[in-house]
Scaffold this active site. Structure first.
Site, PDB file in Angstrom:
ATOM      1  N   HIS A 239     -15.763  -4.436  -8.381  1.00 23.80           N
ATOM      2  CA  HIS A 239     -14.825  -4.075  -7.313  1.00 23.80           C
ATOM      3  C   HIS A 239     -15.307  -4.566  -5.934  1.00 23.80           C
ATOM      4  O   HIS A 239     -14.599  -5.297  -5.242  1.00 23.80           O
ATOM      5  CB  HIS A 239     -14.679  -2.546  -7.228  1.00 23.80           C
ATOM      6  CG  HIS A 239     -14.138  -1.896  -8.460  1.00 23.80           C
ATOM      7  ND1 HIS A 239     -12.848  -2.064  -8.914  1.00 23.80           N
ATOM      8  CD2 HIS A 239     -14.724  -1.032  -9.330  1.00 23.80           C
ATOM      9  CE1 HIS A 239     -12.663  -1.339 -10.009  1.00 23.80           C
ATOM     10  NE2 HIS A 239     -13.777  -0.698 -10.288  1.00 23.80           N
TER      11      HIS A 239
HETATM   12  O1  RIB Z   1     -12.594   2.333  -6.961  1.00 22.23           O
HETATM   13  C1  RIB Z   1     -13.749   1.540  -6.840  1.00 22.23           C
HETATM   14  C2  RIB Z   1     -14.424   1.785  -5.535  1.00 22.23           C
HETATM   15  O2  RIB Z   1     -14.880   3.128  -5.470  1.00 22.23           O
HETATM   16  C3  RIB Z   1     -15.685   0.916  -5.351  1.00 22.23           C
HETATM   17  O3  RIB Z   1     -15.845   0.657  -3.984  1.00 22.23           O
HETATM   18  C4  RIB Z   1     -16.795   1.798  -5.826  1.00 22.23           C
HETATM   19  O4  RIB Z   1     -18.045   1.507  -5.194  1.00 22.23           O
HETATM   20  C5  RIB Z   1     -16.299   3.132  -5.359  1.00 22.23           C
HETATM   21  O5  RIB Z   1     -16.646   3.276  -3.990  1.00 22.23           O
END
Ligand code: RIB
Ligand code: CA
Length: 311
Positions: A239
């Site tokens: 992500h």
């Molecule tokens: O949904 C994924 C996000 O939430 C990413 O940034 C992970 O690190 C959490 O913060």
């Protein structure tokens, strides 16, 4: 090419840590500061993790500014079940040699925005509380930013509830403030980040590059692989790393100009990013939503950067 200055705002957990490692060798951006926020785990942990990973990356000179310990409104949400008690799934890194700066994150965002006078790119990969506080305190901030690139939201789906992604769900009011602030905002939501995955075998290929940073990246991402088996994704979503790489070079991504607002009141939908991408009922187009990528190019960029640690 002259690189643009990048400020990374993060809630260093597992994937934020890899995003930090990738931030060292970008083509168009230069990391100049890091701000931390509560999110995956408490802000004391996200700050310590950030200091440790910067030192692992030999970027111990980059200043770190601690930020918000809780969202603007509502209950604090964490993701210990994914990122572990300390945020790095109890991976052990040397005690950081430095402390965070005395200035809070929201003031630091403004100071760097003023310093770079319209050239600063803010990449935010955690809840958007720090940015929202900075926007509330400094009305001219949007005009001082080149763009804001966030990891957050989802035009379709969610990962904390059926309708909300974690970073936006953790502080929906802050996310809506950022999306409507007037600066160019690019949203790397689950639509693209779930497509930016590495399989277990591909994680091992990163480790095979041999540096301590590459092995750490594999180990820390492997520690959350189990959470993705239910998605039948075949791998673990990068992500935050893909968000940094998008900010660096968007040429292998699909981006749509769209209307994006955040639901803050819904019993079932609080934290949902409502977009008009799939609706003939259009809203004011206030943001850009990243909807797809060429995963092969993404993977190649990750390998290219992680290989530099061994050079
Ligand atoms: O949904 C994924 C996000 O939430 C990413 O940034 C992970 O690190 C959490 O913060
Ligand atoms: Ca994050």
């Amino acid at each position: 090419m002259n690189k643009l200055p990048m400020l990374l705002d993060c809630d260093t957990g597992v994937d934020d840590a890899v995003a930090i490692l990738l931030s060292k060798y970008l083509n168009t951006l230069e990391l100049v500061a890091v701000t931390t926020v509560a999110g995956n785990v408490e802000v004391e942990h996200t700050t310590r993790n950030t200091l440790q990973v910067l030192e692992l990356a030999d970027m111990g000179h980059i200043r770190v500014y601690m930020g918000a310990a809780k969202p603007l409104l509502g209950e604090t949400v964490t993701a210990h079940h994914v990122h572990g008690q300390n945020g790095l799934n109890d991976m052990v890194l040397p005690k950081p040699r430095r402390e965070p700066e005395a200035m809070p994150a929201w003031d630091a965002i403004y100071e760097y925005a003023k310093k770079y006078n319209g050239e600063l790119v803010v990449v935010a990969v955690g809840p958007l509380t720090n940015l929202a506080l900075a926007l509330a305190k400094y009305k001219e901030l949007p005009q001082l930013l080149k763009r804001i690139v966030i990891m957050g939201g989802a035009a379709v789906g969610g990962n904390v509830t059926p309708s909300a992604e974690f970073n936006v769900y953790a502080d929906p009011e802050a996310a809506d403030m950022v999306l409507t602030c007037g600066a160019p905002v690019y949203m790397c939501g689950l639509d693209v980040t779930m497509r930016a995955y590495f399989t277990a075998e591909e994680l091992d290929e990163i480790a095979a590059l041999g540096s301590k940073q590459a092995v750490f990246a594999r180990d820390v991402m492997q520690s959350i692989l189990r959470f993705y088996r239910t998605y039948k994704l075949g791998g673990v979503a990068f992500h935050d790393p893909v968000t940094v790489l998008y900010a660096d070079d968007d040429s292998y991504f699909q981006t749509e100009h769209a209307g994006v607002r955040v639901e803050t009141k819904g019993r079932l939908t609080r934290g949902k990013t409502v977009t008009d991408l799939y609706s003939d009922k259009q809203m004011e187009h206030n943001a850009y939503v990243v909807t797809n990528l060429d995963r092969d190019i993404f993977k190649r960029r990750v390998f290219e950067i992680m290989a530099k640690y061994g050079e």
